[in-house]
Scaffold this motif. Sequence first.
Motif, PDB file in Angstrom:
ATOM      1  N   ARG A 136      14.266 -14.197   5.629  1.00 36.41           N
ATOM      2  CA  ARG A 136      13.096 -14.572   4.823  1.00 36.41           C
ATOM      3  C   ARG A 136      12.273 -15.689   5.474  1.00 36.41           C
ATOM      4  N   SER A 137      12.847 -16.349   6.446  1.00 40.03           N
ATOM      5  CA  SER A 137      12.089 -17.402   7.141  1.00 40.03           C
ATOM      6  C   SER A 137      11.009 -16.807   8.042  1.00 40.03           C
ATOM      7  N   ILE A 138      11.106 -15.510   8.283  1.00 41.84           N
ATOM      8  CA  ILE A 138      10.092 -14.842   9.115  1.00 41.84           C
ATOM      9  C   ILE A 138       8.818 -14.684   8.286  1.00 41.84           C
ATOM     10  N   GLN A 139       7.773 -15.359   8.657  1.00 42.90           N
ATOM     11  CA  GLN A 139       6.499 -15.320   7.943  1.00 42.90           C
ATOM     12  C   GLN A 139       5.412 -14.787   8.886  1.00 42.90           C
ATOM     13  N   LEU A 140       4.808 -13.670   8.477  1.00 41.42           N
ATOM     14  CA  LEU A 140       3.755 -13.043   9.284  1.00 41.42           C
ATOM     15  C   LEU A 140       2.569 -12.699   8.396  1.00 41.42           C
ATOM     16  N   ASP A 141       1.397 -12.732   8.975  1.00 43.68           N
ATOM     17  CA  ASP A 141       0.207 -12.276   8.257  1.00 43.68           C
ATOM     18  C   ASP A 141       0.345 -10.775   8.015  1.00 43.68           C
ATOM     19  N   GLY A 142       0.336 -10.363   6.762  1.00 43.21           N
ATOM     20  CA  GLY A 142       0.493  -8.948   6.436  1.00 43.21           C
ATOM     21  C   GLY A 142       1.915  -8.571   6.072  1.00 43.21           C
ATOM     22  N   LEU A 143       2.805  -9.565   5.895  1.00 42.97           N
ATOM     23  CA  LEU A 143       4.200  -9.313   5.540  1.00 42.97           C
ATOM     24  C   LEU A 143       4.546 -10.039   4.242  1.00 42.97           C
ATOM     25  N   GLU A 154       1.265  -4.710   6.056  1.00 43.38           N
ATOM     26  CA  GLU A 154      -0.009  -4.093   6.398  1.00 43.38           C
ATOM     27  C   GLU A 154       0.171  -3.413   7.750  1.00 43.38           C
ATOM     28  N   ASP A 155      -0.080  -2.111   7.785  1.00 44.23           N
ATOM     29  CA  ASP A 155       0.245  -1.316   8.972  1.00 44.23           C
ATOM     30  C   ASP A 155      -0.421  -1.815  10.248  1.00 44.23           C
ATOM     31  N   ASP A 156      -1.633  -2.338  10.135  1.00 45.05           N
ATOM     32  CA  ASP A 156      -2.349  -2.783  11.328  1.00 45.05           C
ATOM     33  C   ASP A 156      -1.842  -4.115  11.856  1.00 45.05           C
ATOM     34  N   LYS A 157      -1.029  -4.803  11.063  1.00 41.46           N
ATOM     35  CA  LYS A 157      -0.611  -6.152  11.453  1.00 41.46           C
ATOM     36  C   LYS A 157       0.879  -6.270  11.759  1.00 41.46           C
ATOM     37  N   VAL A 158       1.690  -5.475  11.074  1.00 37.59           N
ATOM     38  CA  VAL A 158       3.147  -5.621  11.212  1.00 37.59           C
ATOM     39  C   VAL A 158       3.781  -4.255  11.408  1.00 37.59           C
ATOM     40  N   ALA A 175     -12.922  -2.780   2.688  1.00 44.05           N
ATOM     41  CA  ALA A 175     -12.179  -1.911   3.610  1.00 44.05           C
ATOM     42  C   ALA A 175     -10.814  -1.565   3.011  1.00 44.05           C
ATOM     43  N   LEU A 176     -10.431  -0.320   3.156  1.00 43.81           N
ATOM     44  CA  LEU A 176      -9.139   0.136   2.653  1.00 43.81           C
ATOM     45  C   LEU A 176      -8.049  -0.317   3.625  1.00 43.81           C
ATOM     46  N   ILE A 177      -7.103  -1.094   3.107  1.00 47.84           N
ATOM     47  CA  ILE A 177      -6.026  -1.623   3.954  1.00 47.84           C
ATOM     48  C   ILE A 177      -4.791  -0.738   3.807  1.00 47.84           C
ATOM     49  N   ALA A 178      -4.361  -0.166   4.915  1.00 48.93           N
ATOM     50  CA  ALA A 178      -3.173   0.692   4.895  1.00 48.93           C
ATOM     51  C   ALA A 178      -1.921  -0.168   4.835  1.00 48.93           C
ATOM     52  N   ALA A 197      14.444   2.995   4.568  1.00 50.71           N
ATOM     53  CA  ALA A 197      13.399   3.783   3.909  1.00 50.71           C
ATOM     54  C   ALA A 197      12.039   3.263   4.356  1.00 50.71           C
ATOM     55  N   PHE A 198      11.095   4.187   4.464  1.00 50.17           N
ATOM     56  CA  PHE A 198       9.748   3.829   4.908  1.00 50.17           C
ATOM     57  C   PHE A 198       8.762   4.701   4.142  1.00 50.17           C
ATOM     58  N   ASN A 199       7.902   4.097   3.349  1.00 52.64           N
ATOM     59  CA  ASN A 199       6.942   4.868   2.547  1.00 52.64           C
ATOM     60  C   ASN A 199       5.558   4.244   2.608  1.00 52.64           C
ATOM     61  N   LYS A 200       4.550   5.109   2.814  1.00 47.92           N
ATOM     62  CA  LYS A 200       3.167   4.644   2.788  1.00 47.92           C
ATOM     63  C   LYS A 200       2.776   4.342   1.350  1.00 47.92           C
ATOM     64  N   ILE A 201       2.004   3.299   1.180  1.00 51.06           N
ATOM     65  CA  ILE A 201       1.542   2.925  -0.164  1.00 51.06           C
ATOM     66  C   ILE A 201       0.116   3.444  -0.353  1.00 51.06           C
TER      67      ILE A 201
END
Length: 225
Positions: free
Chosen positions: A163-170, A194-198, A135-138, A221-225
């Motif tokens: 930096r102590s903030i730890q999230l799945d997809g970050l 990851e757009d669907d998670k964070v 699956a393509l992950i945005a 700044a915000f850019n899609k990869i």
Amino acid sequence: MGFGDLKTPAGLKVLNEFLTDKSYIEGYVPSQADIAVFDALSGAPSTDLCHALRWYNHIKSYQKEKGSLPGVKKPLGQYGPAGVEDTTSAAPAVADEDDDDIDLFGSDEEEDEETKKIKEERLAAYNAKKSKKPALIAKSSILLDVKPWDDETDMAKLEECVRSIQLDGLVWGQSKLLPVGYGIRKLQIACVVEDDKVGTDQLEELITAFEDYVQSMDVAAFNKI
């Protein structure tokens, strides 16, 4: 009465005009009159003969029960508009009443079932092939500006909190301190999400929760990869 030659474009045109304001050849329900005319056709009318085609497809849906439709089948010359003579060439002999249960459309039905089966097999193969692809992950690359309260804020501690903030997809990236004015510096830090998670709203809520160090957070700044 008649439709001319129903095996010709001219005859089909007469049928189409006749059915402009009618659903059936006679009356308000499908009957043997419809079957008599239907059987005289060589095939479906062209799409430009919309009324005849609509009627043809409707009567075709009665193929399995046509023997039980009301009425008595009469010669084609007794159907259709007045003033038009029936000249349709003779069709193959109709089976006796004892053979009414024979499905004259069986080959078409079998072909339809076979076509449906092939489509289902192809669709299943396509879905199986598609499911094997990763699956393509945005993802997005975000640059954040985190501002302290004043020039006395411990910026090292502020960055440590962020930096102590730890999230799945970050994933946190590089950072640097930039001057704002009056001796105050802000933390500019990059991250990939990851757009669907964070989302940025979630990041802002978590970062500004360190209210002893953080005054505000902005997206630089915000850019899609």
